[in-house]
Structure formats: structure tokens, C-alpha cells
Scaffold this active site. Sequence first.
Site, PDB file in Angstrom:
ATOM      1  N   ASP A  58       0.853  -1.179   0.000  1.00 21.76           N
ATOM      2  CA  ASP A  58       0.000   0.000   0.000  1.00 21.76           C
ATOM      3  C   ASP A  58       0.893   1.233   0.000  1.00 21.76           C
ATOM      4  O   ASP A  58       1.851   1.296   0.782  1.00 21.76           O
ATOM      5  CB  ASP A  58      -0.869  -0.043   1.272  1.00 21.76           C
ATOM      6  CG  ASP A  58      -2.032   0.913   1.196  1.00 21.76           C
ATOM      7  OD1 ASP A  58      -1.812   2.087   0.841  1.00 21.76           O
ATOM      8  OD2 ASP A  58      -3.157   0.472   1.495  1.00 21.76           O
ATOM      9  N   LEU A  59       0.572   2.209  -0.841  1.00 19.69           N
ATOM     10  CA  LEU A  59       1.405   3.423  -0.894  1.00 19.69           C
ATOM     11  C   LEU A  59       1.365   4.191   0.426  1.00 19.69           C
ATOM     12  O   LEU A  59       2.223   5.043   0.673  1.00 19.69           O
ATOM     13  CB  LEU A  59       0.958   4.330  -2.049  1.00 19.69           C
ATOM     14  CG  LEU A  59       1.340   3.861  -3.451  1.00 19.69           C
ATOM     15  CD1 LEU A  59       0.728   4.776  -4.497  1.00 19.69           C
ATOM     16  CD2 LEU A  59       2.864   3.794  -3.621  1.00 19.69           C
ATOM     17  N   SER A 124      -7.420  12.477 -15.041  1.00 24.37           N
ATOM     18  CA  SER A 124      -8.758  12.211 -15.571  1.00 24.37           C
ATOM     19  C   SER A 124      -9.338  13.478 -16.168  1.00 24.37           C
ATOM     20  O   SER A 124      -9.068  14.592 -15.695  1.00 24.37           O
ATOM     21  CB  SER A 124      -9.638  11.741 -14.420  1.00 24.37           C
ATOM     22  OG  SER A 124     -10.999  11.756 -14.805  1.00 24.37           O
ATOM     23  N   TYR A 148     -13.219  13.051  -5.389  1.00 26.02           N
ATOM     24  CA  TYR A 148     -12.370  12.202  -6.246  1.00 26.02           C
ATOM     25  C   TYR A 148     -11.655  13.069  -7.286  1.00 26.02           C
ATOM     26  O   TYR A 148     -10.437  13.000  -7.454  1.00 26.02           O
ATOM     27  CB  TYR A 148     -13.216  11.131  -6.948  1.00 26.02           C
ATOM     28  CG  TYR A 148     -12.583  10.614  -8.210  1.00 26.02           C
ATOM     29  CD1 TYR A 148     -11.474   9.777  -8.149  1.00 26.02           C
ATOM     30  CD2 TYR A 148     -13.059  11.001  -9.468  1.00 26.02           C
ATOM     31  CE1 TYR A 148     -10.856   9.342  -9.313  1.00 26.02           C
ATOM     32  CE2 TYR A 148     -12.453  10.566 -10.629  1.00 26.02           C
ATOM     33  CZ  TYR A 148     -11.352   9.734 -10.555  1.00 26.02           C
ATOM     34  OH  TYR A 148     -10.748   9.327 -11.706  1.00 26.02           O
ATOM     35  N   LYS A 152      -7.425  14.257  -8.023  1.00 30.25           N
ATOM     36  CA  LYS A 152      -6.670  14.251  -9.287  1.00 30.25           C
ATOM     37  C   LYS A 152      -6.122  15.653  -9.574  1.00 30.25           C
ATOM     38  O   LYS A 152      -4.972  15.811  -9.977  1.00 30.25           O
ATOM     39  CB  LYS A 152      -7.561  13.797 -10.451  1.00 30.25           C
ATOM     40  CG  LYS A 152      -8.010  12.341 -10.376  1.00 30.25           C
ATOM     41  CD  LYS A 152      -6.862  11.380 -10.606  1.00 30.25           C
ATOM     42  CE  LYS A 152      -7.285   9.931 -10.525  1.00 30.25           C
ATOM     43  NZ  LYS A 152      -6.153   8.992 -10.487  1.00 30.25           N
TER      44      LYS A 152
HETATM   45  C1  UD1 Z   1     -17.655   9.258 -14.483  1.00 27.21           C
HETATM   46  C2  UD1 Z   1     -17.283  10.144 -13.329  1.00 27.21           C
HETATM   47  C3  UD1 Z   1     -15.924  10.753 -13.619  1.00 27.21           C
HETATM   48  C4  UD1 Z   1     -14.897   9.662 -13.847  1.00 27.21           C
HETATM   49  C5  UD1 Z   1     -15.367   8.754 -14.977  1.00 27.21           C
HETATM   50  C6  UD1 Z   1     -14.428   7.564 -15.097  1.00 27.21           C
HETATM   51  C7  UD1 Z   1     -19.382  10.932 -12.348  1.00 27.21           C
HETATM   52  C8  UD1 Z   1     -20.288  12.104 -12.147  1.00 27.21           C
HETATM   53  N1  UD1 Z   1     -18.303  11.160 -13.121  1.00 27.21           N
HETATM   54  O1  UD1 Z   1     -17.760  10.069 -15.644  1.00 27.21           O
HETATM   55  O2  UD1 Z   1     -15.518  11.562 -12.549  1.00 27.21           O
HETATM   56  O3  UD1 Z   1     -13.661  10.212 -14.182  1.00 27.21           O
HETATM   57  O4  UD1 Z   1     -16.674   8.256 -14.696  1.00 27.21           O
HETATM   58  O5  UD1 Z   1     -14.714   6.831 -16.227  1.00 27.21           O
HETATM   59  O6  UD1 Z   1     -19.617   9.853 -11.830  1.00 27.21           O
HETATM   60  N2  UD1 Z   1     -25.053   6.800 -17.453  1.00 27.21           N
HETATM   61  C9  UD1 Z   1     -26.358   6.309 -17.513  1.00 27.21           C
HETATM   62  N3  UD1 Z   1     -26.660   5.210 -16.759  1.00 27.21           N
HETATM   63  C10 UD1 Z   1     -25.742   4.575 -15.955  1.00 27.21           C
HETATM   64  C11 UD1 Z   1     -24.429   5.097 -15.896  1.00 27.21           C
HETATM   65  C12 UD1 Z   1     -24.114   6.217 -16.651  1.00 27.21           C
HETATM   66  O7  UD1 Z   1     -27.208   6.832 -18.221  1.00 27.21           O
HETATM   67  O8  UD1 Z   1     -26.101   3.586 -15.280  1.00 27.21           O
HETATM   68  C13 UD1 Z   1     -24.701   7.962 -18.307  1.00 27.21           C
HETATM   69  C14 UD1 Z   1     -24.177   9.174 -17.567  1.00 27.21           C
HETATM   70  O9  UD1 Z   1     -25.204  10.020 -17.198  1.00 27.21           O
HETATM   71  C15 UD1 Z   1     -23.240   9.772 -18.631  1.00 27.21           C
HETATM   72  C16 UD1 Z   1     -22.712   8.547 -19.393  1.00 27.21           C
HETATM   73  O10 UD1 Z   1     -23.658   7.522 -19.154  1.00 27.21           O
HETATM   74  O11 UD1 Z   1     -23.946  10.573 -19.522  1.00 27.21           O
HETATM   75  C17 UD1 Z   1     -21.347   8.083 -18.951  1.00 27.21           C
HETATM   76  O12 UD1 Z   1     -21.360   7.884 -17.541  1.00 27.21           O
HETATM   77  P1  UD1 Z   1     -20.110   7.272 -16.753  1.00 27.21           P
HETATM   78  O13 UD1 Z   1     -19.676   6.023 -17.426  1.00 27.21           O
HETATM   79  O14 UD1 Z   1     -20.463   7.184 -15.319  1.00 27.21           O
HETATM   80  O15 UD1 Z   1     -18.952   8.333 -17.001  1.00 27.21           O
HETATM   81  P2  UD1 Z   1     -18.900   9.913 -16.690  1.00 27.21           P
HETATM   82  O16 UD1 Z   1     -20.158  10.409 -16.121  1.00 27.21           O
HETATM   83  O17 UD1 Z   1     -18.397  10.576 -17.901  1.00 27.21           O
END
Ligand code: UD1
Length: 337
Positions: A58-59, A124, A148, A152
Amino acid sequence: MKVLVTGGAGYIGSHTVLCLLEAGHEVIVLDNLANSSAESLRRVHELTGKKAQFVELDLLDAPSVDELFASSEFDSVIHFAGLKAVGESVVEPLRYYQNNVVGTLNLLASMNNHGVRTLVFSSSATVYGATEEVPMVEKMPLDATNPYGRTKEQIEDILSDLGAADPSWRIALLRYFNPVGAHESGRIGEDPTGVPNNLLPFVAQVAVGRREKVMVFGNDYPTHDGTGIRDYIHVMDLAAGHLAALDYLPSHQGVYRWNLGSGKGSSVLEVIQAFGEAAGKPVPFEFAPRRPGDTAVSYADPSAALADLGWSVHRSLSQMCEDHWRWQVNNPSGYGS
Ligand code: UD1
């Protein structure tokens, strides 16, 4: 090169370790296995015929990290280790700051003590925050919106200060967009614990029958189909970006920031459609309210990585879905299968 990979048993880490071994590097993985499995490295060995040395550590255990540096002559470090669930970070901010920021400070202190000053850091696109400006360009101001993301951003600040104070450091800050997919063998891939937060692993678990349907968070965004748009990047393209950065640094001192994305946005509905085609069956979904903190559109301007590193993506959304599906269907319960 002799490369230390922190978090090398995890999703992006294990794919990068595979590419490093294939490129002939000597690899030592440091991982506490908090959110990963040593099985990933066993499979990397099986795929490449080459073995990364594994150190379970672990870091936050600074003396042991320092001992590792004292007993090994690393040329460079790729630093993936960290906690990454946004929702969890809101509930447990101290654990996130402690683990991600303090863990990184321990790593940097040992690197500095032992004269290892070449680092590729796993940042990220989340550091850009809730901006509506697209595409995202490296020079845009950072404004992470959750603990989170702030870990970063803070680590990026620490590394920028370090590079400014001591020009012998060579640091790459890689800002990932949305990593998905798996190695084409279907032997290694993403193995989220509990309910997946991210879209692709959730869609994959619905397609394989582990979950009933995808909840689409919001269909009233100002986008062509009303659902959120993101820049999905195949994990093997992302891994290749780390090797490109590692090749660049020996001849370049200083701190560099690169977006690793495709430059192309896909909507949630397009992803669900593409995944259904890859899986050979439609993926059931239902519209739900927006997820707090989500933005409508996010995609990279990846031109700096192309200009400096000669790196760009090679794999399409269909390929991401096909590879993700192969991994999911062959390993329905991840590495625990
Ligand atoms: C999320 C994180 C981001 C992180 C990234 C890592 C949040 C708010 N942001 O980004 O900090 O760096 O993952 O990959 O959590 N979606 C759905 N249904 C789901 C899941 C997601 O509709 O069950 C939609 C979301 O609203 C979004 C898209 O799919 O529009 C992508 O979502 P997600 O994969 O969680 O990525 P991010 O939101 O871009």
C-alpha cells in the site's frame, strides 16, 4: 526500461502492464489489491509469456515503499494506484484525500530520495469539471466538482509545483476520457466491485443477464437524442498512450499534460445500441432523472497527444463494445468466475 507500475493489477493498469511487457520492458507492479485482483496479472503472464514482478503493498506504507525503491533501480514510474468512485468520494472524502494524495506524496518522496524522476500519472478528464465548453483542451482551467476529481486536480498541482522546483523531473499528466473495452482475448478486462457506477460495465452486466435494465440518466439534455455525450476510449488505445508518454519523457524534461480521448462523442443511447449489436441482442433500458453532477457533453481535443506523442486512437465504438462483451460473456463474474 525498468518500470514500476502502481495499481498495475487494476483495469487500466493490467492492460498497460501487458503492453509494457510486450514492448520488452521490465515491469514491477505495486498494488494493495483493494479494488483489483492478482488474477489479472496471472492472465497477463499467460497472454504474453512474460512475467511482471508483483509486490503487494500500500502506498500509505511509506517505509515499505521506500525500501522497495532502495532495493530496485527503477528508471520510471507509471502511477495508477488510487480510489476512483465519485459517489464514494463524496461520502468518504478523508479516505479519498488520504489514499490518493498522501499515497502519491509517499511515492514522490521515495522517487525523489532514490533519484527516480520520470513519472506518468493517471489523471482524468474529470479535472475539467462541469464546463460546457467542448472539446476540452489541456490549457482550460481546472475545476473538479467532487472529492475524487479534486484529488486528481491536487495531484496535478503537486506535480506541476515539483516540476517547476526541480527541472530534472519528467512528468506526464494523462487526462483520460471514458475508458472502456477489454483486451481482444477476452481474458482481462474491467471487474468492478458491487454495482457499476459507469455506463459500459453496467450495460455489459445487463446484456449478460446479471441486471434487469439500464437506467438512462436524463433524456432532456441539449444533445441530438437528449442523452449525455461522452468520449469513450478503448482501454488498449489508452494503454498505448502510456507507452507513448514513457517513450517521450527520456528526451524531454518538465511537466506535460495530454488528453487521451478519441475526440468523438457518443450518446448513452448510441452506446446501448452499439453494445446490443455486439452482444447480438437488444439491451433493455428505461429513462430516469439526470444523475446529479453530470454534464451534457464531454469530449477531448486529442490533438496535443497526436502532435507530441504521435498517439491517437485506433479502435471504434463497435470494437470497444465487442471486446467488452467478449470479456463479460467469458467472465460473467469478472475474475471471480
Ligand atoms: C464518471 C465520473 C468521472 C470519472 C469517470 C471515469 C461521475 C459524475 N463522473 O464520468 O468523474 O472520471 O466516470 O470513467 O460519476 N449513465 C447512464 N446510466 C448509468 C451510468 C451512466 O445513463 O447507469 C450515463 C451518464 O449520465 C453519462 C454517461 O452515461 O452521460 C457516462 O457515464 P459514466 O460512465 O459514469 O462516465 P462519466 O459520467 O463521464
